[in-house]
Design a protein around this motif. Structure first.
Motif, PDB file in Angstrom:
ATOM      1  N   HIS A  73       0.825  -1.216   0.000  1.00 37.01           N
ATOM      2  CA  HIS A  73       0.000   0.000   0.000  1.00 37.01           C
ATOM      3  C   HIS A  73       0.858   1.266   0.000  1.00 37.01           C
ATOM      4  N   SER A  74       2.051   1.190  -0.555  1.00 28.67           N
ATOM      5  CA  SER A  74       2.983   2.317  -0.461  1.00 28.67           C
ATOM      6  C   SER A  74       2.397   3.604  -1.041  1.00 28.67           C
ATOM      7  N   ALA A  75       1.762   3.514  -2.203  1.00 31.44           N
ATOM      8  CA  ALA A  75       1.211   4.725  -2.822  1.00 31.44           C
ATOM      9  C   ALA A  75       0.133   5.347  -1.953  1.00 31.44           C
ATOM     10  N   GLN A  76      -0.714   4.517  -1.405  1.00 30.96           N
ATOM     11  CA  GLN A  76      -1.790   5.010  -0.555  1.00 30.96           C
ATOM     12  C   GLN A  76      -1.241   5.589   0.753  1.00 30.96           C
ATOM     13  N   LEU A  77      -0.264   4.914   1.342  1.00 29.83           N
ATOM     14  CA  LEU A  77       0.301   5.372   2.604  1.00 29.83           C
ATOM     15  C   LEU A  77       1.067   6.678   2.447  1.00 29.83           C
ATOM     16  N   ARG A  78       1.628   6.913   1.273  1.00 32.91           N
ATOM     17  CA  ARG A  78       2.383   8.151   1.046  1.00 32.91           C
ATOM     18  C   ARG A  78       1.489   9.383   1.079  1.00 32.91           C
ATOM     19  N   ARG A  79       0.184   9.190   1.045  1.00 33.00           N
ATOM     20  CA  ARG A  79      -0.721  10.336   1.108  1.00 33.00           C
ATOM     21  C   ARG A  79      -0.644  11.030   2.470  1.00 33.00           C
ATOM     22  N   ASP A  80      -0.153  10.303   3.472  1.00 34.34           N
ATOM     23  CA  ASP A  80       0.026  10.910   4.789  1.00 34.34           C
ATOM     24  C   ASP A  80       1.369  10.459   5.339  1.00 34.34           C
ATOM     25  N   PRO A  81       2.394  11.319   5.281  1.00 40.31           N
ATOM     26  CA  PRO A  81       3.730  10.922   5.738  1.00 40.31           C
ATOM     27  C   PRO A  81       3.766  10.412   7.170  1.00 40.31           C
ATOM     28  N   ALA A  82       2.915  10.949   8.041  1.00 41.25           N
ATOM     29  CA  ALA A  82       2.931  10.513   9.437  1.00 41.25           C
ATOM     30  C   ALA A  82       2.532   9.049   9.558  1.00 41.25           C
ATOM     31  N   VAL A  83       1.542   8.630   8.773  1.00 41.79           N
ATOM     32  CA  VAL A  83       1.098   7.234   8.811  1.00 41.79           C
ATOM     33  C   VAL A  83       2.181   6.318   8.252  1.00 41.79           C
ATOM     34  N   LEU A  84       2.743   6.693   7.103  1.00 44.12           N
ATOM     35  CA  LEU A  84       3.794   5.870   6.505  1.00 44.12           C
ATOM     36  C   LEU A  84       4.999   5.777   7.444  1.00 44.12           C
ATOM     37  N   ALA A  85       5.383   6.894   8.043  1.00 42.53           N
ATOM     38  CA  ALA A  85       6.522   6.888   8.962  1.00 42.53           C
ATOM     39  C   ALA A  85       6.253   5.988  10.166  1.00 42.53           C
ATOM     40  N   SER A  86       5.018   5.977  10.638  1.00 38.08           N
ATOM     41  CA  SER A  86       4.706   5.131  11.798  1.00 38.08           C
ATOM     42  C   SER A  86       4.862   3.659  11.452  1.00 38.08           C
ATOM     43  N   TYR A  87       4.517   3.269  10.231  1.00 35.41           N
ATOM     44  CA  TYR A  87       4.695   1.875   9.823  1.00 35.41           C
ATOM     45  C   TYR A  87       6.177   1.522   9.712  1.00 35.41           C
ATOM     46  N   HIS A  88       6.977   2.440   9.155  1.00 35.56           N
ATOM     47  CA  HIS A  88       8.417   2.186   9.097  1.00 35.56           C
ATOM     48  C   HIS A  88       8.986   2.053  10.515  1.00 35.56           C
ATOM     49  N   ALA A  89       8.518   2.888  11.435  1.00 37.06           N
ATOM     50  CA  ALA A  89       8.999   2.817  12.817  1.00 37.06           C
ATOM     51  C   ALA A  89       8.615   1.489  13.459  1.00 37.06           C
ATOM     52  N   GLN A  90       7.392   1.018  13.172  1.00 31.52           N
ATOM     53  CA  GLN A  90       6.987  -0.292  13.691  1.00 31.52           C
ATOM     54  C   GLN A  90       7.903  -1.392  13.176  1.00 31.52           C
ATOM     55  N   CYS A  91       8.249  -1.318  11.896  1.00 33.01           N
ATOM     56  CA  CYS A  91       9.187  -2.304  11.343  1.00 33.01           C
ATOM     57  C   CYS A  91      10.525  -2.238  12.068  1.00 33.01           C
ATOM     58  N   GLY A  92      10.948  -1.015  12.424  1.00 31.53           N
ATOM     59  CA  GLY A  92      12.196  -0.874  13.159  1.00 31.53           C
ATOM     60  C   GLY A  92      12.141  -1.558  14.512  1.00 31.53           C
ATOM     61  N   VAL A  93      11.050  -1.362  15.233  1.00 28.51           N
ATOM     62  CA  VAL A  93      10.898  -1.985  16.550  1.00 28.51           C
ATOM     63  C   VAL A  93      10.912  -3.506  16.437  1.00 28.51           C
ATOM     64  N   TRP A  94      10.143  -4.040  15.487  1.00 23.44           N
ATOM     65  CA  TRP A  94      10.074  -5.500  15.353  1.00 23.44           C
ATOM     66  C   TRP A  94      11.399  -6.065  14.849  1.00 23.44           C
ATOM     67  N   SER A  95      12.142  -5.282  14.067  1.00 22.27           N
ATOM     68  CA  SER A  95      13.460  -5.738  13.624  1.00 22.27           C
ATOM     69  C   SER A  95      14.402  -5.892  14.805  1.00 22.27           C
ATOM     70  N   VAL A  96      14.374  -4.921  15.729  1.00 19.71           N
ATOM     71  CA  VAL A  96      15.199  -5.051  16.926  1.00 19.71           C
ATOM     72  C   VAL A  96      14.800  -6.298  17.707  1.00 19.71           C
ATOM     73  N   ARG A  97      13.510  -6.524  17.845  1.00 24.71           N
ATOM     74  CA  ARG A  97      13.026  -7.652  18.651  1.00 24.71           C
ATOM     75  C   ARG A  97      13.419  -9.006  18.053  1.00 24.71           C
ATOM     76  N   VAL A  98      13.586  -9.054  16.724  1.00 27.70           N
ATOM     77  CA  VAL A  98      14.027 -10.325  16.123  1.00 27.70           C
ATOM     78  C   VAL A  98      15.542 -10.385  15.996  1.00 27.70           C
ATOM     79  N   GLY A  99      16.234  -9.325  16.437  1.00 31.29           N
ATOM     80  CA  GLY A  99      17.693  -9.350  16.459  1.00 31.29           C
ATOM     81  C   GLY A  99      18.384  -8.787  15.241  1.00 31.29           C
ATOM     82  N   ASP A 100      17.655  -8.107  14.355  1.00 35.02           N
ATOM     83  CA  ASP A 100      18.256  -7.562  13.142  1.00 35.02           C
ATOM     84  C   ASP A 100      18.442  -6.056  13.306  1.00 35.02           C
ATOM     85  N   ILE A 101      19.534  -5.662  13.924  1.00 33.11           N
ATOM     86  CA  ILE A 101      19.794  -4.255  14.211  1.00 33.11           C
ATOM     87  C   ILE A 101      19.995  -3.458  12.926  1.00 33.11           C
ATOM     88  N   ALA A 102      20.653  -4.047  11.935  1.00 31.13           N
ATOM     89  CA  ALA A 102      20.887  -3.337  10.675  1.00 31.13           C
ATOM     90  C   ALA A 102      19.567  -2.981   9.996  1.00 31.13           C
TER      91      ALA A 102
END
Length: 291
Positions: free
Chosen positions: A224-253
């Motif tokens: 849904h990248s095109a749709q999510l780009r309509r609101d940067p705050a929403v898209l950024a929140s999803y990227h941040a969620q991916c960051g949190v879950w990446s840390v939790r699975v051990g993938d710091i990079a």
């Protein structure tokens, strides 16, 4: 107006009666209930066989392919003008369907949403959560995204393809995004019932692994990248969620990349910069977001 209610279940012989009984007790009587047994190995089949109500149809699948596949199996058989879904350990108020159906005030209303009450593992009820106004990403959508909070025209749901079976988490969010996009194209509307009609029961069975959450969140962004780009705050929140879950699975990079994307999408979001700083020191990141 006939309503089809679909309840997928797997090894919930201990709780499925709660969901079934609440649907069969609806004040809206023109309904069919389709219970899809995803190849349960407990006493679910025996529990279901005790019901004699003619409105209840039991479908047994050969293997468990997940809740979304079970929902789609029920959707394929639905004969009602409207369809709703309910998880097999939840329940609904007696006027759940009556209120939702009444909110379809014109042919342009494609779906209607309501609020929910939460019951925790100790049986304690929290405050109600009501539909809230969403951003342009969710075109004219006031929603809370849980199975049981949404009634949809069956034809519309079939047109957008039902549930995405590749998602094990956030499948209702994905459905809401696609329904929102459909409303954009067809000038559809979403009705709202300002009441908590779903009773959502928390349990250990509802917790998802960090890996499942990460995969699902990344799929939402990719899909849904095109749709999510309509609101940067929403898209950024999803990227941040991916960051949190990446840390939790051990993938710091991967976490660094996700928090970096969140910052680039919404650079005025101070929280995104703070997370980027935290993840630059792996021991601190693992302490903030433990597995």
């Amino acid at each position: 107006m006939r309503v089809s209610v679909v309840i997928p279940t797997w090894n919930r012989g201990h709780s499925v009666t709660r969901a079934i009984d609440s649907v069969l007790a609806q004040s809206h009587r023109d309904l069919e209930l389709i219970v899809v047994d995803n190849a349960s190995t407990d006493d679910t089949a025996a529990v279901l066989d005790r019901y004699l109500d003619a409105r209840l149809r039991i479908v047994r699948l050969d293997r468990n392919e997940g809740a979304s596949a079970g929902r789609n199996a029920g959707l394929a058989l639905a004969s009602g003008e409207f369809v709703a879904f309910l998880d097999s350990d939840d329940e609904v108020e007696a006027d759940w369907l009556s209120c939702l159906v009444a909110s379809f005030t014109s042919p342009r209303v494609a779906a209607s949403t309501c609020g929910f009450r939460t019951i925790d593992e100790a049986g304690v009820e929290s405050s109600a959560t009501m539909p809230v106004a969403e951003t342009e990403v969710y075109h004219r959508f006031r929603l809370v995204v849980l199975a049981g909070t949404l009634l949809v025209r069956t034809a519309v749901l079939r047109e957008i393809g039902g549930y995405d079976t590749a998602l094990t988490y956030s499948e209702n969010t994905d459905l809401a995004l696609r329904l929102s996009a459909w409303c954009d194209r067809a000038r559809g509307e979403i009705g709202v019932v300002e009441r908590a009609l779903l009773i959502w029961h928390q349990s250990p069975e509802r917790w998802y692994s960090a890996a499942d959450r990460l995969r699902s969140c990344q799929r939402l962004i990719d899909k849904h990248s095109a749709q999510l780009r309509r609101d940067p705050a929403v898209l950024a929140s999803y990227h941040a969620q991916c960051g949190v879950w990446s840390v939790r699975v051990g993938d710091i990079a991967a976490a660094r990349r996700s928090f970096g994307r969140a910052w680039r999408v919404k650079p005025v979001g101070v929280g995104h910069l703070a997370r980027l700083g935290i993840v630059s020191i792996p021991p601190i990141a693992r302490r903030v977001w433990p597995p």
